[in-house]
Design an enzyme around this catalytic site. Sequence first.
Site, PDB file in Angstrom:
ATOM      1  N   LYS A  53      35.016  17.189   5.572  1.00 54.26           N
ATOM      2  CA  LYS A  53      35.571  18.167   5.048  1.00 54.26           C
ATOM      3  C   LYS A  53      35.860  18.982   5.940  1.00 54.26           C
ATOM      4  O   LYS A  53      37.241  20.082   5.449  1.00 54.26           O
ATOM      5  CB  LYS A  53      35.299  17.843   3.519  1.00 54.26           C
ATOM      6  CG  LYS A  53      35.223  17.203   2.440  1.00 54.26           C
ATOM      7  CD  LYS A  53      34.271  17.216   2.044  1.00 54.26           C
ATOM      8  CE  LYS A  53      34.479  15.091   1.092  1.00 54.26           C
ATOM      9  NZ  LYS A  53      33.157  15.578  -0.375  1.00 54.26           N
ATOM     10  N   GLN A  97      28.911  18.622  -3.461  1.00 56.55           N
ATOM     11  CA  GLN A  97      28.948  17.130  -2.902  1.00 56.55           C
ATOM     12  C   GLN A  97      28.109  16.081  -3.423  1.00 56.55           C
ATOM     13  O   GLN A  97      26.511  16.019  -3.703  1.00 56.55           O
ATOM     14  CB  GLN A  97      28.716  16.989  -1.587  1.00 56.55           C
ATOM     15  CG  GLN A  97      28.515  15.793  -0.314  1.00 56.55           C
ATOM     16  CD  GLN A  97      29.973  15.272  -0.015  1.00 56.55           C
ATOM     17  OE1 GLN A  97      31.037  15.851  -0.440  1.00 56.55           O
ATOM     18  NE2 GLN A  97      30.081  13.683  -0.494  1.00 56.55           N
ATOM     19  N   ASP A 120      37.728  18.550  -6.893  1.00 55.07           N
ATOM     20  CA  ASP A 120      37.484  17.351  -6.624  1.00 55.07           C
ATOM     21  C   ASP A 120      38.098  16.974  -8.150  1.00 55.07           C
ATOM     22  O   ASP A 120      38.615  15.220  -8.156  1.00 55.07           O
ATOM     23  CB  ASP A 120      35.944  17.006  -6.731  1.00 55.07           C
ATOM     24  CG  ASP A 120      35.701  16.164  -5.539  1.00 55.07           C
ATOM     25  OD1 ASP A 120      35.640  15.856  -4.694  1.00 55.07           O
ATOM     26  OD2 ASP A 120      33.618  16.334  -5.584  1.00 55.07           O
TER      27      ASP A 120
END
Length: 283
Positions: A53, A97, A120
Amino acid sequence: MSAQILSGTEVARAVKATVAEDIKELKSNGIDVGLATVLVGDDPASHVYVGYKHKDAEAVGMRSIDVKLPEDASQADVLAAVDELNGRSDVTGMIVQLPLPDGLDGEAAVERVLPTKDADGLHPFNLGRMILGLPGPLPATPSGVMTILDYYDIETAGKTAVVVGRSFLVGKPMALLLGAKGVDATVIQAHSRTPDLAAVCATADILVTAIGQPGLVDASFIKPGAVVIDVGTTRTDDGLRGDVVFDEVAEIAGAITPVPGGVGPMTRASLLTNTIGLARASL
Ligand code: NAP
């Protein structure tokens, strides 16, 4: 093999080129786009994913902020890290995460992220907006699948789509997006309690598997000519494996995503587009 290969790597390249232009434009308007990640613990796969990422962000000229907490971090430590990033003006998007180490509550951590910084697209506020058909960040993986379908001009209206899996991360939002107004597929959501899964899947013009059982989906699950999107990724001794028996299914399907190089790169690309959308919304 007769199926067309739907390359997430290729689509992600195109998405990233657009994101790089967006970043330049936002910079010229005084917006410095910054994506933060919160990684807790020592899980090797999570470290690899977060590393990708940051590499992606760097490649498109997006600043990235890397917050790492030790395996023994408490829930309060995680929430404090999220709070700190919520308060920073140089952070326009953020992800926690998942999964967090045992004993920590990942959903609570995701809920702590401000919905306006939810890169997200997993905050309940943004999931609610998705159900209402309102604009906002979309869950990255299903959004990436929709971008693949769009890039390859795959017709969805009037088609039967079967989604196997019903997690909040992939399966549920995937079914909602495929059945949304304007997309207009007729959606069947299957899961581990679905009787005769192969027969249900064999009705699909578009089959999306988000299961996590390597090789479960073989040729008997496939309607000839179907579009097969394999979201599943399981690390095995033979490398990363999808849910689909690729060689066998590619003989029957009309189009198919490979693993790796299919949905995975698109999940990461969607994170970048969500971050751009959040930065624009902050203008
Ligand atoms: P999850 O939360 O474990 O959900 C798996 C789903 O599959 C559940 O709904 C489960 O049904 C269903 N399932 C399990 N075994 C089944 C079976 N034998 N027959 C039918 N359905 C079955 O996993 P997830 O987070 O949604 O992820 C799914 C897969 O996608 C994993 O391999 C994950 O690594 C991968 N993934 C890939 C990406 C990417 O970027 N490529 C991103 C996210 C996830 P029940 O609800 O009945 O238990």
